[in-house]
Design an enzyme around this catalytic site. Structure first.
Site, PDB file in Angstrom:
ATOM      1  N   HIS A   9     -43.096  58.163   9.874  1.00 53.22           N
ATOM      2  CA  HIS A   9     -44.453  57.961  10.425  1.00 53.22           C
ATOM      3  C   HIS A   9     -44.408  57.274  11.796  1.00 53.22           C
ATOM      4  O   HIS A   9     -43.435  56.579  12.131  1.00 53.22           O
ATOM      5  CB  HIS A   9     -45.271  57.100   9.452  1.00 53.22           C
ATOM      6  N   ARG A  58     -50.113  55.579   6.461  1.00 45.98           N
ATOM      7  CA  ARG A  58     -49.427  55.738   7.753  1.00 45.98           C
ATOM      8  C   ARG A  58     -48.636  57.047   7.795  1.00 45.98           C
ATOM      9  O   ARG A  58     -48.504  57.667   8.859  1.00 45.98           O
ATOM     10  CB  ARG A  58     -48.544  54.523   8.064  1.00 45.98           C
ATOM     11  N   GLU A  85     -42.439  54.223   0.993  1.00 49.13           N
ATOM     12  CA  GLU A  85     -41.484  53.246   1.519  1.00 49.13           C
ATOM     13  C   GLU A  85     -40.984  52.382   0.370  1.00 49.13           C
ATOM     14  O   GLU A  85     -41.700  52.168  -0.624  1.00 49.13           O
ATOM     15  CB  GLU A  85     -42.153  52.389   2.598  1.00 49.13           C
ATOM     16  N   HIS A 155     -40.942  57.518   5.394  1.00 49.89           N
ATOM     17  CA  HIS A 155     -40.790  56.135   5.872  1.00 49.89           C
ATOM     18  C   HIS A 155     -39.337  55.822   6.229  1.00 49.89           C
ATOM     19  O   HIS A 155     -38.415  56.496   5.758  1.00 49.89           O
ATOM     20  CB  HIS A 155     -41.262  55.191   4.763  1.00 49.89           C
TER      21      HIS A 155
HETATM   22  O1  2PG Z   1     -41.106  46.844   7.147  1.00 52.42           O
HETATM   23  C1  2PG Z   1     -40.717  47.901   6.609  1.00 52.42           C
HETATM   24  O2  2PG Z   1     -41.194  48.368   5.574  1.00 52.42           O
HETATM   25  C2  2PG Z   1     -39.539  48.636   7.218  1.00 52.42           C
HETATM   26  C3  2PG Z   1     -39.945  49.814   8.007  1.00 52.42           C
HETATM   27  O3  2PG Z   1     -40.989  49.567   8.886  1.00 52.42           O
HETATM   28  O4  2PG Z   1     -38.839  47.760   8.024  1.00 52.42           O
HETATM   29  P1  2PG Z   1     -37.266  47.647   8.106  1.00 52.42           P
HETATM   30  O5  2PG Z   1     -36.917  48.196   9.453  1.00 52.42           O
HETATM   31  O6  2PG Z   1     -37.022  46.199   7.972  1.00 52.42           O
HETATM   32  O7  2PG Z   1     -36.640  48.383   6.982  1.00 52.42           O
END
Ligand code: 2PG
Length: 204
Positions: A9, A58, A85, A155
């Site tokens: 996204h 998102r 995610e 994600h």
């Molecule tokens: O905050 C989150 O869910 C992820 C992706 O945005 O972050 P990270 O890069 O820490 O995995």
């Protein structure tokens, strides 16, 4: 020769604010909407048959912007929590830099990028893999085998799990891999599902 395109996204409000997002349902920023539009322009040359996304807005909004951009708003779309995610548990909503100050860089990096370290009350990448990949095998591979071209909008971490499977990336190696927002990655398979070509559309 089926094509699979995966897209993370566009920038979300929490991405912009440097906060852990995980399963929190956060909207795109105007910049994220623009990234989605640019992703659509890159995807335009690939005739899609179906799309899959998570149940988080998102990702859904990114997909909708892409479909509008490629003039395919009636494409069949499947929304599934299997592509959500990974949960960041107690870290969700908290500032990433503050967490580094509190727990140290190594610990926060392990929570964010390691394969099997579980963030407090959250989900490890391994656990994410264990829901994303079985879904991909059950719902998406059969479509590719029918020579359908598929788009997945999901994600950062649900797609890192899928990349491990698609590109045979090991547990250690995955910790160095991060997927940029709105950057489509193309996988081209032979009819017997051997991976023939892989790369980012904005680098071709
Ligand atoms: O905050 C989150 O869910 C992820 C992706 O945005 O972050 P990270 O890069 O820490 O995995």
């Amino acid at each position: 020769m089926p094509d699979l395109i995966i897209v993370r996204h566009g920038q979300s409000e929490y991405n912009l604010e440097n906060r852990f997002t995980g399963s929190t349902d956060i909207e795109l920023t105007p910049e994220g909407e623009l990234e989605a539009k640019k992703a659509g322009a890159l995807i335009k040359n690939y005739p899609l048959d179906e799309a899959f996304t998570s149940v988080l807005k998102r990702a859904i909004h990114t997909l909708n912007i892409i479909l509008k951009e490629i003039d395919k708003t009636s494409l069949p779309v499947t929304k599934t929590p299997a592509l959500n995610e990974r949960s960041y548990g107690d870290l969700q909503g908290l500032d990433k830099t503050e967490m580094i100050k509190k727990f140290g860089e190594d610990q926060v990096l392990a929570w964010r990028r390691s394969y099997d370290i579980i963030p407090p009350h959250g989900e490890s990448l391994k656990e994410t893999y264990d829901r994303v990949v079985p879904y991909y095998e059950k719902a998406i591979i059969p479509k590719l085998r029918q020579d359908k071209n598929i788009l997945i909008v999901a994600h950062g971490n649900s797609l890192r799990a899928l990349m491990m499977f698609l590109e045979n990336i090991g547990h250690a190696e995955i910790s160095d891999i991060n997927l940029a927002t709105g950057s489509p990655r193309l996988y081209q398979f032979s009819s017997d599902m051997q991976l023939k070509n892989v790369g980012y559309l904005d680098q071709q």
